[in-house]
Structures are given as C-alpha cells and as structure tokens.
Design an enzyme around this catalytic site. Structure first.
Site, PDB file in Angstrom:
ATOM      1  N   GLU A   1      41.284  48.652  49.164  1.00 58.17           N
ATOM      2  CA  GLU A   1      40.611  49.706  49.920  1.00 58.17           C
ATOM      3  C   GLU A   1      41.547  50.785  50.464  1.00 58.17           C
ATOM      4  OE1 GLU A   1      38.128  47.890  52.905  1.00 58.17           O
ATOM      5  OE2 GLU A   1      36.762  47.078  51.413  1.00 58.17           O
TER       6      GLU A   1
ATOM      7  N   GLU B   1      33.796  42.978  46.718  1.00 60.22           N
ATOM      8  CA  GLU B   1      33.364  42.490  48.042  1.00 60.22           C
ATOM      9  C   GLU B   1      31.933  42.931  48.284  1.00 60.22           C
ATOM     10  OE1 GLU B   1      35.764  43.526  51.492  1.00 60.22           O
ATOM     11  OE2 GLU B   1      37.601  43.034  50.411  1.00 60.22           O
TER      12      GLU B   1
HETATM   13  C1  FCB Z   1      36.375  45.153  54.066  1.00 56.33           C
HETATM   14  C2  FCB Z   1      37.698  44.448  54.082  1.00 56.33           C
HETATM   15  C3  FCB Z   1      37.624  42.995  54.453  1.00 56.33           C
HETATM   16  C4  FCB Z   1      36.608  42.742  55.537  1.00 56.33           C
HETATM   17  C5  FCB Z   1      35.285  43.365  55.153  1.00 56.33           C
HETATM   18  C6  FCB Z   1      34.173  43.099  56.138  1.00 56.33           C
HETATM   19  O1  FCB Z   1      36.565  46.508  54.349  1.00 56.33           O
HETATM   20  O2  FCB Z   1      38.317  44.537  52.831  1.00 56.33           O
HETATM   21  O3  FCB Z   1      38.921  42.561  54.820  1.00 56.33           O
HETATM   22  O4  FCB Z   1      37.084  43.229  56.736  1.00 56.33           O
HETATM   23  O5  FCB Z   1      35.435  44.743  55.004  1.00 56.33           O
END
Ligand code: FCB
Length: 438
Positions: free
Chosen positions: A168, A352
């Site tokens: 990210e 994610e």
């Molecule tokens: C993302 C992150 C992860 C966690 C989630 C909720 O931005 O990569 O580490 O904090 O959000």
C-alpha cells in the site's frame, strides 16, 4: 453461511489469509531492531492507549499453531510480511541471523502445510535508524531497501509463490506524511511528495534485485477506495476526482503508465524531489501480477483553503467498526477498471479484504460473514465480466495490532484474547472452512 463454494470460482483460484509482521509477530522478540512504529506509539496521542507491537499476537512463538489453523481452514496460501528491522536491526549493514532463521522456519512450516508463501517485504515497520536519516524522504531509501531485499530473499526467495516489495504505497506516502495518521506522523507536503515518489523507486529497486535473484512471480500491492462526490456540484466532482487521483491513480500511473495524474501534479509538482521525471524506467518494470486491497468508499466535498482543498463527509451506508461504509460495488468497479486501464490481462489478486467488528469469542460474527459474502459476490461478478482474478485474500487471519487504533479493532477470522493470547476461530472462519472444503 457462505454463499459460495470453490466450484463457483475458476480452477486453481487461490484463497488466502493475510497478516503483517509488526501487527502479529511481537517485535520485542528475536533480536529485531527498533522501528518508527515503536517511536510513533511511544509519543502520546498517536495511538489509542499508546499500544504498540512489542508482543502483539506473539506469532513469533506461536506460528505453528497459526499455520495449523490456516491449513485446517482449507486455505491455499498465506500472505505474510517480513520485517526489515527484524532482518537488519539498523536498517543497513549487519543482518540478524535469528530473524533470518525465523523466516526460514516460517516458510518451511508453510510449505509443510501446503500453504503457498506470498511475501510482502515492507508492511510499514521502518527501522528507526533509517527514520533518523529522514526515512522515506531520503533519496537513498530505495538503495537501502534493495540491500534488505537481497538479504531476506537470498535466504527465502527460492521458496516463494509470489513476492511484492511494498504494501500500500498510498499509506506509506499520503497517510503517513500528509495526514500524519501513521508513523512517522508527519503533516508536510514536501515530505509527502518525496515519500510518494521514493516508495515507488524503492519498489522498482526491489524488483531489480528480485529479478537478479531469479525470484518467481513478482508483483505489487496497492490499496483502493472508491471516491464519491459528496454532491453533484462541479466542485465536489473535482474534489472526488482529485481524491481518486492521489489515492487510486498516482501509484498505478507510476507502475503502469510512466506518468503521474495531472490533477495530482497540479498540487505536488513544486514539492517533488529533483529529477523525478527520470525515474519511470526504474519504477515501471514489468510485473507478473497486481494485488488490490479494498475495504470501503469515501464521500468527498470541496472546501476553501490550500490544496487539496477537500474533506471527507459521512455517507449513508451501513458501517463497520472502523466507521467504514460497506460498498462491495467498489471492489467490482476497481477490478474491472484496473484490468481495462492499467494491467490489461495481467493476473489480479484481491490481496486484502475484510472488516473490523467488536467480536467476542462466543458471539457469531454474522456481520463479517455478510460482508465477505457481498465482496466475494462482487469478485465473482468481475470474473464473469472477464477480469483475470486469480485469488482472494482475507484480512486478517488474526485479530491484531490495528496501527493507530491499537488492539480494539478486530479484523480477524480468529479471535485473539490479548491477555492470554488464546486463539478462538470465529463463525466466519468455520463458514469459510465449510465453503472451501465443499
Ligand atoms: C490495510 C493494511 C492492513 C490493515 C488493514 C485494515 O490498509 O494493509 O495492515 O491495517 O488495512
């Protein structure tokens, strides 16, 4: 229960769970160096209850139990990260053999359980010694990141299913240097412009090293938020387009188009590091896949004042424990949009997706099951549209250290009692296990 089984996804589609080093390992163990998250958390007001990652989930000692839980759930892959400060406590120079041994054991333990290792090399725990030198503002950061990449991948790179250098880049750049919500907690536009560019240069340098080491399947992981204009006014539409620019289009522009978006450069260009225009060959090297992290949408309204002159306003949709609106249409949008405009046929992964909920071990997390059903349906819709989506990763395996929000926000498929460190699979874990075995 889940509204899908494996049979609803393409053959060889991968289901995975994700974590990151600082959020679960326990950074006080095994000779790891200090990180800027330890410093940030020790500064009053930055993190809820000044909580930090010294023990976290104690995954450092309990990793076999955690991997057993993943294997029992029927997952195919594990997206984990390696900590720079565990591998090189001072960020440069001597490696910590104990740290390298830990990741070596961890990877072998994944393979023994048929879990494919999906590694991320930087999930935010910058060694403090490098923060002292300006951290992501320092133009030498990409070179140092390349050295770390070589040390860790020399040791475990032969057994990776996939590797992404940076988790990210938006959070590394904007969230941490402009909004100040994450370490190092800066609110400085020049630092932001430098960090946003250097993080992409570091990605590029790491890709060169990974190719040199013949590491397979090299990609990148970006995060995405759908930006709705707060109203139909031209000013709000422009504000939402700018949010979309620095959040969703800046990093993809660097990685896949060799250019940054005009509306972002209108504000950032005067603050960019010298010679930034010459770095796109380094940044834009060929990748094998792209990972998308997706959680929510935002409503953006124009304001008076200095660039970017906008603010977020509350939206009407149901919200998670984070206060994030639940908007699965955004995931469907981004999968199609990224494929059509940037990656053009490259395999995509959801790296994610998940939600925080105030879970207790004995109360079924029906809200999470619902959230995942909606988002997996959006992914299936994208696949039906022809998007080459190859896998889906749940954030997170375990309740863990949710950065500035401490241990209160529970994202896990598995509940963690932070007093006893006991793990209890939630209803969502059991529902997914059934769906994956069916
Ligand atoms: C993302 C992150 C992860 C966690 C989630 C909720 O931005 O990569 O580490 O904090 O959000």
């Amino acid at each position: 229960m889940m509204q899908f089984t494996r049979a609803d996804f393409p053959k060889d589609f991968l289901f995975a769970a994700a974590t990151s080093a600082y959020q679960i390992e326990g950074h006080s163990f095994g000779g790891a160096g200090r990180t800027h998250w330890d410093d940030f958390a020790a500064t009053p007001g930055n993190v809820v209850h000044a909580e930090h990652g010294a023990i976290a989930c104690d995954h450092y000692h309990r990793y076999t139990e955690d991997l057993d839980l993943m294997a029992a759930m029927g997952l195919d892959a594990y997206r984990f990260s390696t900590s720079w400060a565990r591998v090189m406590p001072e960020g440069r120079g001597a490696a910590n053999q104990e740290g390298l041994d830990f990741y070596d054991r961890l990877v072998d333990a994944m393979l023994e359980r048929n879990l494919k290792p999906m590694a991320t090399l930087y999930h935010w725990e910058l060694p403090s010694a490098l923060a002292d030198l300006g951290g992501w503002r320092n133009p030498d950061l990409p070179k140092w990141f390349g050295e770390y990449t070589r040390v860790i991948m020399d040791r475990i790179g032969d057994r990776m299913f996939s590797v992404a250098p940076i988790n990210e880049p938006w959070c590394v750049g904007w969230l941490s240097h402009f909004l100040g919500h994450h370490a190092p907690g800066l609110r400085d536009i020049r630092a932001t412009a430098h960090a946003m560019h250097h993080v992409l240069c570091a990605h590029g340098r790491a890709v060169e090293v990974l190719r040199d080491l013949d590491v397979a399947n090299v990609g990148a992981v970006c995060n995405f938020e759908y930006a709705h204009p707060a109203t139909d006014s031209a000013a709000d539409k422009e504000a939402a387009a700018l949010y979309d620019g620095y959040y969703n289009r800046f990093f993809l522009g660097g990685l896949f188009k060799g250019a940054y978006p005009d509306n972002v450069m209108a504000g950032l260009e005067p603050h960019m590091p010298k010679g930034w225009q010459d770095d796109f060959a380094l940044i834009g090297q060929k990748l094998d896949w792209l990972g998308l992290n997706y959680y929510t949408c935002k409503r953006v309204a124009a304001t008076d004042g200095a660039w970017p002159a906008h603010e977020e306003v509350a939206g009407p949709l149901p919200k998670t424990q984070m206060g994030w609106e639940i908007y699965p249409e955004g995931l469907h949008h981004f999968l199609g949009w990224v494929d059509a405009n940037y990656t053009k046929g490259l395999p995509l992964y959801v790296t994610e997706n998940g939600m925080a909920n105030p879970d207790q071990p004995d109360v079924p997390d029906a809200a999470r099951i619902d959230y995942l059903n909606q988002h997996l349906a959006a992914a299936r819709q994208a696949i039906a549209d022809g998007v080459p989506l190859a896998g889906y990763t749940f954030w997170s395996l375990l309740d863990n250290y949710e950065w500035a929000l401490g241990y209160e926000k529970r994202f896990g498929l598995i509940h963690v009692d932070f007093e006893t460190l006991e793990r209890t699979p939630k209803a969502s874990y059991h529902a997914l296990a059934l769906a994956l075995k069916a």
